[in-house]
Design a protein around this motif. Sequence first.
Motif, PDB file in Angstrom:
ATOM      1  N   TRP A  56       0.823  -1.210   0.000  1.00 17.32           N
ATOM      2  CA  TRP A  56       0.000   0.000   0.000  1.00 17.32           C
ATOM      3  C   TRP A  56       0.859   1.262   0.000  1.00 17.32           C
ATOM      4  CZ3 TRP A  56       0.232   3.933   3.494  1.00 17.32           C
ATOM      5  CH2 TRP A  56       0.886   3.674   4.717  1.00 17.32           C
ATOM      6  N   ARG A  57       1.994   1.229   0.681  1.00  9.59           N
ATOM      7  CA  ARG A  57       2.850   2.421   0.769  1.00  9.59           C
ATOM      8  C   ARG A  57       3.364   2.822  -0.615  1.00  9.59           C
ATOM      9  NH1 ARG A  57       6.293   4.417   5.159  1.00  9.59           N
ATOM     10  NH2 ARG A  57       8.047   5.602   4.314  1.00  9.59           N
ATOM     11  N   ALA A  58       3.859   1.831  -1.363  1.00 10.92           N
ATOM     12  CA  ALA A  58       4.354   2.108  -2.714  1.00 10.92           C
ATOM     13  C   ALA A  58       3.223   2.546  -3.633  1.00 10.92           C
ATOM     14  CB  ALA A  58       5.054   0.875  -3.270  1.00 10.92           C
ATOM     15  N   LEU A  59       2.065   1.907  -3.484  1.00 12.77           N
ATOM     16  CA  LEU A  59       0.919   2.226  -4.328  1.00 12.77           C
ATOM     17  C   LEU A  59       0.436   3.654  -4.096  1.00 12.77           C
ATOM     18  CD1 LEU A  59      -1.252   1.325  -6.349  1.00 12.77           C
ATOM     19  CD2 LEU A  59      -2.575   0.439  -4.422  1.00 12.77           C
ATOM     20  N   VAL A  60       0.251   4.018  -2.837  1.00 10.97           N
ATOM     21  CA  VAL A  60      -0.298   5.336  -2.509  1.00 10.97           C
ATOM     22  C   VAL A  60       0.710   6.446  -2.778  1.00 10.97           C
ATOM     23  CG1 VAL A  60      -1.160   6.804  -0.649  1.00 10.97           C
ATOM     24  CG2 VAL A  60      -1.931   4.418  -0.821  1.00 10.97           C
ATOM     25  N   PHE A  61       1.898   6.325  -2.183  1.00 12.34           N
ATOM     26  CA  PHE A  61       2.875   7.411  -2.309  1.00 12.34           C
ATOM     27  C   PHE A  61       3.546   7.415  -3.680  1.00 12.34           C
ATOM     28  CE2 PHE A  61       2.566   6.993   2.345  1.00 12.34           C
ATOM     29  CZ  PHE A  61       2.236   8.311   2.650  1.00 12.34           C
ATOM     30  N   GLY A  62       3.695   6.224  -4.288  1.00 11.93           N
ATOM     31  CA  GLY A  62       4.222   6.181  -5.644  1.00 11.93           C
ATOM     32  C   GLY A  62       3.285   6.879  -6.616  1.00 11.93           C
ATOM     33  N   THR A  63       2.000   6.590  -6.495  1.00  4.78           N
ATOM     34  CA  THR A  63       1.004   7.236  -7.350  1.00  4.78           C
ATOM     35  C   THR A  63       0.996   8.747  -7.133  1.00  4.78           C
ATOM     36  OG1 THR A  63      -0.387   5.249  -7.317  1.00  4.78           O
ATOM     37  CG2 THR A  63      -1.441   7.326  -7.959  1.00  4.78           C
ATOM     38  N   LEU A  64       1.032   9.166  -5.873  1.00  8.34           N
ATOM     39  CA  LEU A  64       1.033  10.591  -5.562  1.00  8.34           C
ATOM     40  C   LEU A  64       2.259  11.282  -6.135  1.00  8.34           C
ATOM     41  CD1 LEU A  64      -0.116  13.060  -4.086  1.00  8.34           C
ATOM     42  CD2 LEU A  64       1.094  12.281  -2.021  1.00  8.34           C
ATOM     43  N   GLY A  65       3.425  10.690  -5.919  1.00  6.99           N
ATOM     44  CA  GLY A  65       4.660  11.305  -6.392  1.00  6.99           C
ATOM     45  C   GLY A  65       4.720  11.400  -7.907  1.00  6.99           C
ATOM     46  N   ILE A  66       4.313  10.339  -8.592  1.00  6.24           N
ATOM     47  CA  ILE A  66       4.323  10.332 -10.058  1.00  6.24           C
ATOM     48  C   ILE A  66       3.292  11.321 -10.601  1.00  6.24           C
ATOM     49  CG2 ILE A  66       3.860   8.909 -12.094  1.00  6.24           C
ATOM     50  CD1 ILE A  66       4.949   6.509 -10.381  1.00  6.24           C
ATOM     51  N   TRP A  67       2.135  11.400  -9.954  1.00  5.83           N
ATOM     52  CA  TRP A  67       1.115  12.361 -10.368  1.00  5.83           C
ATOM     53  C   TRP A  67       1.621  13.798 -10.218  1.00  5.83           C
ATOM     54  CZ3 TRP A  67      -1.858  15.693  -7.014  1.00  5.83           C
ATOM     55  CH2 TRP A  67      -2.826  16.447  -7.706  1.00  5.83           C
ATOM     56  N   LEU A  68       2.256  14.099  -9.100  1.00  4.22           N
ATOM     57  CA  LEU A  68       2.784  15.454  -8.879  1.00  4.22           C
ATOM     58  C   LEU A  68       3.872  15.800  -9.890  1.00  4.22           C
ATOM     59  CD1 LEU A  68       2.984  15.509  -4.966  1.00  4.22           C
ATOM     60  CD2 LEU A  68       1.498  16.939  -6.392  1.00  4.22           C
ATOM     61  N   ALA A  69       4.765  14.855 -10.153  1.00  2.00           N
ATOM     62  CA  ALA A  69       5.841  15.106 -11.104  1.00  2.00           C
ATOM     63  C   ALA A  69       5.301  15.303 -12.521  1.00  2.00           C
ATOM     64  CB  ALA A  69       6.847  13.954 -11.077  1.00  2.00           C
ATOM     65  N   SER A  70       4.326  14.488 -12.905  1.00  2.00           N
ATOM     66  CA  SER A  70       3.716  14.620 -14.230  1.00  2.00           C
ATOM     67  C   SER A  70       2.998  15.961 -14.361  1.00  2.00           C
ATOM     68  CB  SER A  70       2.735  13.475 -14.479  1.00  2.00           C
ATOM     69  OG  SER A  70       3.380  12.221 -14.410  1.00  2.00           O
ATOM     70  N   SER A  71       2.337  16.375 -13.293  1.00  2.00           N
ATOM     71  CA  SER A  71       1.650  17.665 -13.293  1.00  2.00           C
ATOM     72  C   SER A  71       2.643  18.813 -13.377  1.00  2.00           C
ATOM     73  CB  SER A  71       0.807  17.807 -12.019  1.00  2.00           C
ATOM     74  OG  SER A  71      -0.194  16.802 -11.963  1.00  2.00           O
ATOM     75  N   SER A  72       3.771  18.674 -12.694  1.00  2.00           N
ATOM     76  CA  SER A  72       4.829  19.681 -12.766  1.00  2.00           C
ATOM     77  C   SER A  72       5.363  19.793 -14.189  1.00  2.00           C
ATOM     78  CB  SER A  72       5.964  19.317 -11.803  1.00  2.00           C
ATOM     79  OG  SER A  72       7.070  20.192 -11.963  1.00  2.00           O
ATOM     80  N   ALA A  73       5.623  18.658 -14.819  1.00  2.00           N
ATOM     81  CA  ALA A  73       6.128  18.662 -16.197  1.00  2.00           C
ATOM     82  C   ALA A  73       5.124  19.323 -17.140  1.00  2.00           C
ATOM     83  CB  ALA A  73       6.421  17.235 -16.648  1.00  2.00           C
TER      84      ALA A  73
END
Length: 302
Positions: A38-55
Amino acid sequence: MPAVAHEYWELTKPRIVALLVFCAVIGMFLAVPGLPPWRALVFGTLGIWLASSSAAAFNQLIDRRIDKVMVRTAHRPLATGHLNSMQVFVFASLIGMLSMVVLVVFVNPLTAALTFAGLIGYAVVYTAFLKRATPQNIVIGGIAGAVPPLLGWAAVTNEVHPFALLLVLIIFVWTPPHFWALAIFRRDDYSRAQVPMLPVTHGVQYTRWHVLFYTVLLVIVTLLPYLAGMSGLFYLGGALVLGAGFVYYAIKLLDPPDERFAMRVFNYSIVYLMALFAFMLVDHYIDSTPLRRTVMNLHRIG
C-alpha cells in the motif's frame, strides 16, 4: 471549483496526466504476483502524479507563445492571461519538488531519479528543444512520456526490470501514431505556430503512411509480453483484437472519409492504450502461465 484553483488545475493537463498515472499504476500491479504494498501504491502514485503535473505546467510555461496562436491551446491559463509566468513557474517548481520529497522519503531513490529524468526529458529536452528542432520530435522525445510503467514498477520493486522496459517500449512505439493523428487534424495550428510537426514539414499523406508504419510496428511490439512469458493468452487475444482495430483505422486514414477522421484515429489510440494495459492487468491475475512463473522465479533467484 474556484476560478483560480481551476486555472492551476488546468495547468496540470489533468486528462493527459490521468493516462500517464494509469499506466504507472498498472506497472505497480504487474510488478508483483499479488497486490503491491500500500505504501508504494499510494505514495508512488502521488509522487508520479505530482511530477507529471509539474512537467505539464513547465510545458505550458515554455510553450506560452505557441499556445497563444494555436486554437487547441488558446484557452490555457497562460495563453489567456489568467495566470502569469512567475505564478506558473512557482507552482510547477513547488509541486515538482514536492514530488521528489514524496518519492525519496516514502518510496525509494531509484523511482525519484527515474521520475526526475522523465520530468526533465519532457519539460526541457522535448518541449524546449526537440519540439522546435525536428519533425521527428515526438519520436525522439516520446521516451519521456513512455516511462510511467517503469516508474510504477520501480516504486514497488526498487529495480529496473526487463518486463517494465517492455511496457516502456509499447508506449514509445504507440506515441507517434497517436500524436501524428492529432497533428494531421491540427496541422494549420502547428504551421501558424511554426512548430515543425511532420504534417507541416513533409505533408499529410507522408504522415499518414508513417502512422500506418508505426501502427503495424506497434502491433508487433505488443506481442513481446506474450512471447517473453510476461503475459498469457488472455492478453494476447486482447492485443490482437485491439491491434487489428488500430491497423484498420490507420489504413482508412490513408484515404479518410472526412477531415475529422484523424481525430477518430487519435481518440481510438487513447482507448487502445488503456484497454491494452487493462487486458494485461486482468491477464496478470487470471492467467499465471508456467512460462511466466518460470521467468519470474529465475529473475528472483538471479
